[in-house]
Write a protein that holds these residues in place. Structure first.
Motif, short mmCIF file in Angstrom:
data_model
loop_
_atom_site.label_atom_id
_atom_site.label_comp_id
_atom_site.label_asym_id
_atom_site.label_seq_id
_atom_site.Cartn_x
_atom_site.Cartn_y
_atom_site.Cartn_z
N ARG A 67 26.32 27.85 48.44
CA ARG A 67 25.33 28.23 47.52
C ARG A 67 25.53 29.89 47.47
O ARG A 67 25.32 30.45 46.31
N ARG A 69 28.26 31.42 47.12
CA ARG A 69 29.38 31.45 46.10
C ARG A 69 28.81 31.57 44.68
O ARG A 69 29.41 32.17 43.87
N GLN A 70 27.63 31.04 44.49
CA GLN A 70 27.19 30.99 43.41
C GLN A 70 26.26 32.10 42.67
O GLN A 70 25.67 32.17 41.64
N VAL A 71 26.05 32.99 43.76
CA VAL A 71 25.30 34.19 43.56
C VAL A 71 25.97 35.10 42.72
O VAL A 71 27.01 35.63 43.24
N PRO A 72 25.56 35.79 41.60
CA PRO A 72 26.14 36.54 40.81
C PRO A 72 26.20 37.94 41.71
O PRO A 72 25.20 38.42 42.40
N ALA A 129 18.76 36.95 40.82
CA ALA A 129 20.10 36.47 41.01
C ALA A 129 20.08 35.16 42.10
O ALA A 129 20.86 34.20 42.06
N ALA A 133 20.46 30.90 41.73
CA ALA A 133 21.40 29.96 42.44
C ALA A 133 20.92 29.04 43.40
O ALA A 133 21.73 28.39 44.00
#
Length: 529
Positions: A67, A69-72, A129, A133
């Motif tokens: 998860r 990795r998906q956070v801007p 952000a 995610a």
């Protein structure tokens, strides 16, 4: 963030990353300062050895990495890589070089209105952000907000969890976080079943209040008293400028449904004014022209079947009284007995006293018996010492000695019979100054850290001014000494854990990393100040 040298046994390389120092350690593992093949500084989080066979923990860690990795990365520490099959597994994130919000407030005092609004927007942007995610941070606090070159960053996803995996990966007898920033639902009978992004919004409100005033909005004289205030009292928001005060009040609503989402919070902040005039205590802000937040403590009499009927902006709706009461009962019993695994720091302000540590000047009253029953105290006799109203011996449990500070500059251990063994724990925000009570001319000195060659620091007598060298946190271990007194660890953010070296008798501070704490303390009441 400053680093410490690597220790014997530490790896010097993980995968393609060279390790050059230690940044710290926590419940999940050790964080090292590393260098990428391109020379970029990175933070490498390595899972603790005892967890690498724990399938539940590894499942949580894998979920976190996936998860995260998906956070801007624009307001958070960017995830750069990971090796989940390595033994031990590790995660590589952006190294953020800058002071924490805790450091800034301690050293310079509360933020100016303009800086405060900017920080509030930055943290809300990061939460937008993170939640977008599908992640809950779970430990948003001033120590996880960094002022970096290029803007504010929210760090430490070490205990963030995927929204849909919360109940799967977190046992109901575990709580992770810092009490002063925990939402009321965190103290529920089954916190994993209710925990959602709204808990981070509550923490945002508490963090912004701290940035504005230097104190937390529910500050009590112990962790249980603070928790009871969170469950039963209104926040102390005196000193916050309008309209930010109204937005913070909405974020700190008792019911998660009454709090804005991260996106709504960001919209409120971006469309609100930036008035720098603090509201008088008791005055209701206009919240940038919007209807005021529903007062969480204003209720009608109990409705059928024990419901509380609460007034909201949309009319009347029932709330369950039993859930709140049960949460309070569970909280008191578990915290008093050390049953909940809560990472916290114990801080307090004496009754009627104003904080004079440079962290804010508004007085914060101690919790009254109505708000925090005696059973909410960590243990009988300890709360007054932690509130700064009693003299105390600081007893080294493992060696059966007491801390002493023969004036003017020596810190040793003694048999506790002399006046130089008497101290007072002086609350300063969430931390303490440790002040000598030995009779001497002038202002009594406090304990302070003096850096030694290598990795440790020794204790010396110094002026009682709140600095990185003089502020200490006091954390309950859940154990007791041979006299039945609760034991604590004493920690300094800049220099590490207070220790006793037997082979070369010395009181010193050192970052322990994964090592067990070899020195614990109990407090022995020696009368009023």
């Amino acid at each position: 963030m400053s680093s410490q040298p690597l220790r014997p046994g530490d790896p010097d390389r993980l995968g393609e990353y060279e390790l050059v120092g230690r940044l710290g350690a926590g419940g999940m593992g050790t964080v090292f300062l590393g260098r990428s093949p391109q020379g970029r500084p990175v933070a490498v989080k390595v899972v603790r050895t005892e967890f690498i066979r724990d399938e539940e923990f590894l499942g949580r860690f894998r979920s976190e990495v996936s998860r995260a990795r998906q956070v801007p990365p624009f307001c958070t520490a960017e995830v750069l890589g990971a090796d989940l099959d390595h033994e031990p597994p590790y995660l590589v994130v952006e190294y953020v070089d800058g002071p924490t919000l805790t450091d800034v407030v301690r050293e310079r005092g509360p933020l100016s209105p303009a800086a405060l609004h900017s920080a509030a927007v930055g943290i809300a942007t990061a939460l937008t952000a993170i939640h977008g995610a599908g992640v809950i941070h779970r430990d948003l606090k001033p120590g996880n907000v960094l002022f970096a070159l290029g803007g504010l960053k929210v760090i430490d996803f070490g205990i963030a969890r995927p929204l849909e995996a919360t109940s799967q990966h977190t046992r109901t007898d575990q709580m992770v976080g810092t009490v002063a920033y925990m939402a009321p639902e965190r103290f529920d009978e089954h916190p994993g079943l209710r925990l959602g992004p709204a808990a981070d919004i509550f923490a945002w409100g508490a963090v912004v209040a701290f940035a504005a005033t230097g104190r937390t909005p529910f500050q009590g004289d112990s962790a249980p008293a603070t928790a009871m205030r969170i469950l039963t009292q209104e926040p102390d928001l005196a000193g916050l400028p309008t309209p930010l005060r109204g937005i913070v009040a909405r974020a700190l609503a008792k019911d998660p449904a009454d709090r804005p989402t991260a996106r709504e919070l960001l919209d409120l902040l971006l469309t609100s004014g930036r008035s720098a005039t603090p509201l008088p205590v008791g005055e209701v802000p206009d919240d940038a022209g919007r209807p005021p937040a529903p007062p969480a403590a204003t209720v009608t009499p109990y409705g059928p079947a024990g419901d509380v009927v609460a007034a909201t902006g949309g009319g009347m709706r029932p709330r369950r009284r039993g859930r709140v009461l049960l949460a309070a009962v569970v909280l008191l019993g578990a915290l008093a007995g050390g049953g909940l695994l809560v990472a916290h720091r114990i801080g307090a302000v004496p009754n009627g006293a104003a904080q004079t540590s440079g962290l804010g000047s508004a007085p914060t009253a101690r919790v009254t018996s109505a708000a925090a029953p005696r059973s909410a105290a960590p243990t009988p006799g300890t709360a007054p010492i932690l509130a700064g109203t009693r003299r105390t011996l600081i007893h080294f449990v493992e060696v059966d000695r007491d801390l002493a500070m023969p004036y003017p500059d020596e810190v040793v251990t003694s048999d506790g019979t002399g006046p130089d063994a008497l101290f007072a724990l002086v609350p300063a925000g969430v931390d303490f100054l440790i002040q000598s009570q030995a009779p001497a001319g002038g202002e009594p000195p406090c304990l302070g850290a003096k850096v030694l060659p290598g990795e440790s620091a020794e204790l010396v007598a110094t002026e009682c001014t709140p600095t990185k060298a003089t502020l200490f946190s006091v954390t309950a271990t859940g154990a007791k000494d041979d006299k039945g007194r609760p034991t604590y660890t004493i920690y300094n953010d800049a220099h590490g854990t207070l220790q006793w070296r037997e082979r070369k008798p010395q009181v010193y501070l050192e970052f322990l990393g994964d090592a067990d704490t070899g020195t614990t303390f109990s407090f022995v009441d020696r009368g009023p100040l």
